[in-house]
Design an enzyme around this catalytic site. Structure first.
Site, mmCIF file in Angstrom:
data_model
loop_
_atom_site.group_PDB
_atom_site.id
_atom_site.type_symbol
_atom_site.label_atom_id
_atom_site.label_comp_id
_atom_site.label_asym_id
_atom_site.label_seq_id
_atom_site.Cartn_x
_atom_site.Cartn_y
_atom_site.Cartn_z
ATOM 1 N N HIS A 115 0.889 -1.164 0.000
ATOM 2 C CA HIS A 115 0.000 0.000 0.000
ATOM 3 C C HIS A 115 0.924 1.211 0.000
ATOM 4 O O HIS A 115 2.011 1.166 0.575
ATOM 5 C CB HIS A 115 -0.875 0.042 1.258
ATOM 6 N N GLU A 123 -4.335 -4.102 -4.220
ATOM 7 C CA GLU A 123 -5.793 -3.983 -4.224
ATOM 8 C C GLU A 123 -6.192 -2.517 -4.084
ATOM 9 O O GLU A 123 -6.922 -2.164 -3.153
ATOM 10 C CB GLU A 123 -6.422 -4.847 -3.115
#
Length: 290
Positions: free
Chosen positions: A206, A244
């Site tokens: 991330h 994601e």
């Protein structure tokens, strides 16, 4: 009085690594050679270079092998523990015992396209909490991260991740200037692991660029190129990097395709509509130029 510290001399091995790095950048070649005798003259055993092989009287280095094995960019030993007993993971997904995390600045590379150095440093709450708080409370970042909270709340957020052996919180810098935040994780232990066929050595990340002056295609591309490079360097068994991001984060998604990512599908997390992204090792080192 100004004290001038001498620049440490490069080892003969590092000099050769730098030479190949320069030649790959200048020629865009897939394969470079060096006379075998030149290694003998420098007293270097080819196995110590870790990135080539003998072909007659020539030492051959291939681009993909060089950028996966030369020791120019990280001082962290590769993270793979063969034969380690599995330990229980979340949701019953067993996984290998994870290696010790790096310390301090563990990756540093000059990115030719961006014209500056990209480095990664292990986040320390005492040193970096103020920056992290500022970045998370920028509306541009908060729109995607939804962590626009107090310093105390964010300190707790970071402490949980620091204590987790499968997560590495990182401060990224450009030319030594702190630029943004990254979380490197092992895919099988992450919440994402339940949404795809996760393998034990998959890595993911991330990230956010917190300093607006370091936004832009060249620097963002350098940032993604470098983090991918490190994750593949860190573990030779990692064949895939996963992600994601929010499916509506069009700008970020536009940066990932040139870095070897492919969008597998969209799916629903409890808190967002996400795009499942995969980057395969062979595609990254075949497609991306350093």
């Amino acid at each position: 009085m100004t004290v001038i510290h001498p620049v440490p001399a490069l080892s003969p091995i590092a000099e050769i690594w730098r030479e190949f790095d320069r030649r790959f950048a200048e020629t865009d070649a897939e394969r470079l050679t060096m006379p075998w005798r030149s290694l003998d003259e420098r007293g270097i055993a080819p196995r110590d270079l870790r990135c080539g092989y003998r072909e007659g009287d020539t030492f051959v280095v291939e681009r993909g092998g060089f950028y996966q094995s030369a020791g120019l960019w990280t001082n962290h030993s590769p993270a793979f523990h063969l034969g380690t007993e599995p330990v229980p993971g979340p949701d019953g997904r067993d996984h290998p015992r994870r290696p010790t995390k790096p310390e301090g600045i563990f990756y540093d590379r000059f990115d030719r396209d961006a014209g500056g150095r990209v480095s990664f440093e292990v986040l320390e709450i005492d040193r970096h909490l103020g920056l992290f708080h500022k970045w998370q409370n920028d509306p541009r970042v908060a729109h995607f991260w939804e962590e626009d909270k107090s310093e105390a709340e964010l300190a707790e957020y970071l402490a949980i991740r620091i204590a987790n052996p499968s997560v590495l919180p990182v401060v990224s810098s450009f030319d030594g200037d702190p630029t943004g935040y990254l979380e490197f994780y092992w895919g099988q232990e992450d919440r994402l692991g339940a949404y795809y066929d996760a393998h034990p050595w998959d890595r993911g990340w991330h990230g956010l660029i917190g300093e607006r002056k370091h936004l832009g295609r060249k620097k963002t591309s350098a940032w993604i190129r470098s983090l991918n490079h490190y994750l593949f360097l860190d573990c030779p068994l990692t064949e895939k990097i996963v992600g994601e991001p929010r499916a509506d984060n069009v700008k970020l998604l536009s940066y990932t395709e040139p870095m070897g990512y492919r969008k597998v599908r969209e799916f629903d997390f409890p808190h967002k509509r996400a795009a499942l992204m995969h980057c395969d090792r062979d595609v990254f080192f075949r497609k991306v130029r350093f």
